[in-house]
Design a protein around this motif. Structure first.
Motif, PDB file in Angstrom:
ATOM      1  N   ALA A 201       0.824  -1.211   0.000  1.00 35.38           N
ATOM      2  CA  ALA A 201       0.000   0.000   0.000  1.00 35.38           C
ATOM      3  C   ALA A 201       0.859   1.262   0.000  1.00 35.38           C
ATOM      4  O   ALA A 201       0.435   2.305  -0.504  1.00 35.38           O
ATOM      5  CB  ALA A 201      -0.929   0.005   1.209  1.00 35.38           C
ATOM      6  N   VAL A 202       2.069   1.170   0.549  1.00 36.01           N
ATOM      7  CA  VAL A 202       2.939   2.352   0.661  1.00 36.01           C
ATOM      8  C   VAL A 202       3.309   2.930  -0.704  1.00 36.01           C
ATOM      9  O   VAL A 202       3.066   4.111  -0.966  1.00 36.01           O
ATOM     10  CB  VAL A 202       4.191   2.034   1.494  1.00 36.01           C
ATOM     11  N   PRO A 203       3.886   2.140  -1.628  1.00 32.43           N
ATOM     12  CA  PRO A 203       4.201   2.729  -2.940  1.00 32.43           C
ATOM     13  C   PRO A 203       2.960   3.091  -3.747  1.00 32.43           C
ATOM     14  O   PRO A 203       2.977   4.061  -4.511  1.00 32.43           O
ATOM     15  CB  PRO A 203       5.020   1.626  -3.634  1.00 32.43           C
ATOM     16  N   LEU A 204       1.863   2.347  -3.568  1.00 30.27           N
ATOM     17  CA  LEU A 204       0.645   2.669  -4.299  1.00 30.27           C
ATOM     18  C   LEU A 204       0.125   4.045  -3.874  1.00 30.27           C
ATOM     19  O   LEU A 204      -0.242   4.873  -4.714  1.00 30.27           O
ATOM     20  CB  LEU A 204      -0.422   1.608  -4.057  1.00 30.27           C
ATOM     21  N   SER A 205       0.101   4.312  -2.580  1.00 29.22           N
ATOM     22  CA  SER A 205      -0.328   5.619  -2.087  1.00 29.22           C
ATOM     23  C   SER A 205       0.593   6.715  -2.604  1.00 29.22           C
ATOM     24  O   SER A 205       0.139   7.776  -3.057  1.00 29.22           O
ATOM     25  CB  SER A 205      -0.342   5.621  -0.556  1.00 29.22           C
ATOM     26  N   HIS A 206       1.872   6.461  -2.562  1.00 30.68           N
ATOM     27  CA  HIS A 206       2.856   7.464  -2.998  1.00 30.68           C
ATOM     28  C   HIS A 206       2.707   7.781  -4.481  1.00 30.68           C
ATOM     29  O   HIS A 206       2.608   8.952  -4.868  1.00 30.68           O
ATOM     30  CB  HIS A 206       4.269   6.953  -2.711  1.00 30.68           C
ATOM     31  N   PHE A 207       2.678   6.745  -5.313  1.00 33.45           N
ATOM     32  CA  PHE A 207       2.563   6.954  -6.753  1.00 33.45           C
ATOM     33  C   PHE A 207       1.232   7.620  -7.110  1.00 33.45           C
ATOM     34  O   PHE A 207       1.170   8.488  -7.972  1.00 33.45           O
ATOM     35  CB  PHE A 207       2.685   5.623  -7.506  1.00 33.45           C
ATOM     36  N   ALA A 208       0.157   7.192  -6.448  1.00 31.73           N
ATOM     37  CA  ALA A 208      -1.170   7.733  -6.760  1.00 31.73           C
ATOM     38  C   ALA A 208      -1.265   9.212  -6.405  1.00 31.73           C
ATOM     39  O   ALA A 208      -1.802  10.012  -7.179  1.00 31.73           O
ATOM     40  CB  ALA A 208      -2.247   6.946  -6.021  1.00 31.73           C
ATOM     41  N   SER A 209      -0.744   9.600  -5.246  1.00 28.44           N
ATOM     42  CA  SER A 209      -0.799  11.015  -4.852  1.00 28.44           C
ATOM     43  C   SER A 209       0.055  11.867  -5.769  1.00 28.44           C
ATOM     44  O   SER A 209      -0.272  13.038  -6.027  1.00 28.44           O
ATOM     45  CB  SER A 209      -0.352  11.183  -3.399  1.00 28.44           C
ATOM     46  N   ARG A 210       1.133  11.298  -6.323  1.00 24.57           N
ATOM     47  CA  ARG A 210       2.002  12.048  -7.233  1.00 24.57           C
ATOM     48  C   ARG A 210       1.415  12.164  -8.632  1.00 24.57           C
ATOM     49  O   ARG A 210       1.890  12.954  -9.439  1.00 24.57           O
ATOM     50  CB  ARG A 210       3.381  11.372  -7.313  1.00 24.57           C
ATOM     51  N   THR A 211       0.417  11.371  -8.933  1.00 23.54           N
ATOM     52  CA  THR A 211      -0.170  11.388 -10.282  1.00 23.54           C
ATOM     53  C   THR A 211      -1.608  11.901 -10.281  1.00 23.54           C
ATOM     54  O   THR A 211      -2.382  11.615 -11.184  1.00 23.54           O
ATOM     55  CB  THR A 211      -0.112   9.995 -10.929  1.00 23.54           C
ATOM     56  N   GLY A 212      -1.967  12.662  -9.257  1.00 21.77           N
ATOM     57  CA  GLY A 212      -3.232  13.384  -9.305  1.00 21.77           C
ATOM     58  C   GLY A 212      -4.405  12.756  -8.587  1.00 21.77           C
ATOM     59  O   GLY A 212      -5.538  13.245  -8.720  1.00 21.77           O
TER      60      GLY A 212
END
Length: 341
Positions: A201-212
């Motif tokens: 969940a950690v990288p998914l949250s990070h990538f998702a917040s960085r892509t809008g």
């Protein structure tokens, strides 16, 4: 990524003079399409991108001259492949029209209202009537529930619904006005709700917040669900699935991913989520596991299992990328809908 939410946040909260650059028309191919925007502040700081680096420096120089002036349209011909032209050897093979608008107090006030409406989950449309040399003569924001605001003199076109119902941003010739109108639809940030705060969940949250995406992470384990692990999440909910679900006002726009890795928790969550109208429900694990979660019933169309695009992903980061790729793919698909009742 659509930078409009970041642009609106900065443009409406910082008192700096700024210019808004928006692509309003593309002939041929280009790095970005109509609706792409960039904010250029008086100190040279920028938010958003218009091209792959070909045009930004020139736009910054032009913006310096516009900080107190009227809007203007700049045309860049990227068709030529020699290094002396705007094509700069990139071979983009497109002609781009970019509208530059100084953000004065009146426009800032209207952009602030636009930002508030988007934060409240509403779609907002804008019409910009373009006069000579494609400068803005009138502009009007409006919502599906008929709220309007802006600077528009005279009658609004009768075919406003038909104009705004087009699927993408761009120029439309309006006979009633004897001029072109630029139309754009602004949408709230898509929301990703992640149930489970494990390592994937950690990288998914990070990538998702960085892509809008606006990200919510929920887990019943406070040691996992915290700001240190999820600094980019907009909201953290520490609760068991049933309680967490009551704290979220779900909408048909929402993307939900189940990453608890616990069968009983996923089963309870899936039962609750299927009672909601959701855009996407992603379930980690095989289809066979998901069928067992559903009591061997047919998997609904909005339930994606296994979650993510099939790219042979392994490990938390690659799995997060496969999931986010699927979310972005679905986010880009939308069917035309009526603007107003």
């Amino acid at each position: 990524m659509d930078y409009i939410h970041e642009i609106l946040k900065i443009a409406t909260t910082e008192p700096k003079k700024a210019v808004l650059a928006t692509i309003i028309d593309v002939e041929g191919s280009a790095y970005r399409k109509e609706g792409a925007a960039m904010l250029i502040q008086e100190d040279g700081e920028t938010i958003g991108v218009i091209s792959g680096g070909c045009l930004e420096n020139d736009l910054q120089e032009r913006a310096k001259l516009l900080l107190e002036g009227e809007s203007q349209c700049i045309v860049y011909d990227l068709k030529s492949e020699d290094d002396l032209s705007w094509g700069k050897g990139a071979g983009c093979n497109g002609v781009i029209r970019i509208l530059l608008e100084c953000i004065d107090d009146r426009l800032r006030k209207h952009l602030s209202r636009l930002h508030d409406l988007l934060q409240n989950g509403k779609d907002v449309f804008i019409l910009k009537q373009l006069g000579k040399n494609f400068s803005v003569s009138n502009y009007l924001f409006f919502t599906e529930d008929t709220e309007t605001f802006g600077e528009w003199a005279g009658a609004v076109p009768k075919q406003i619904d038909a104009i705004a119902a087009q699927e993408k941003s761009g120029l439309v010739w309006v006979n009633e006005l004897s001029s072109y109108v630029y139309v754009q639809r602004f949408e709230p940030k898509p929301r990703l709700i992640i149930f489970g705060a494990g390592s994937d969940a950690v990288p998914l949250s990070h990538f998702a917040s960085r892509t809008g995406f606006s990200v919510i992470v929920s887990d019943w384990r406070e040691a996992l669900c915290n700001r240190w692990r999820f600094p980019g999440a907009d909201q953290l909910i520490i609760a068991f699935p049933r309680e967490a679900a009551t704290k979220i006002s779900f909408s048909p726009r929402d993307f939900v991913v189940l990453l608890t890795h616990q069968f009983q928790q996923d089963q309870e969550l899936l039962k609750l989520l299927l009672q909601q109208n959701l855009r996407y429900i992603g379930v980690i694990g095989s289809k066979e596991r998901t069928k067992r979660l559903l009591g061997d019933q047919e998997i609904p169309r909005n339930v994606h299992s296994p979650v993510g695009l099939s790219i042979g992903a392994e490990g938390p980061e690659e799995i997060a990328i496969s999931i986010l790729a699927e979310l972005i793919q679905l986010k880009k698909l939308r069917s035309p809908q009526k603007v107003r009742a």
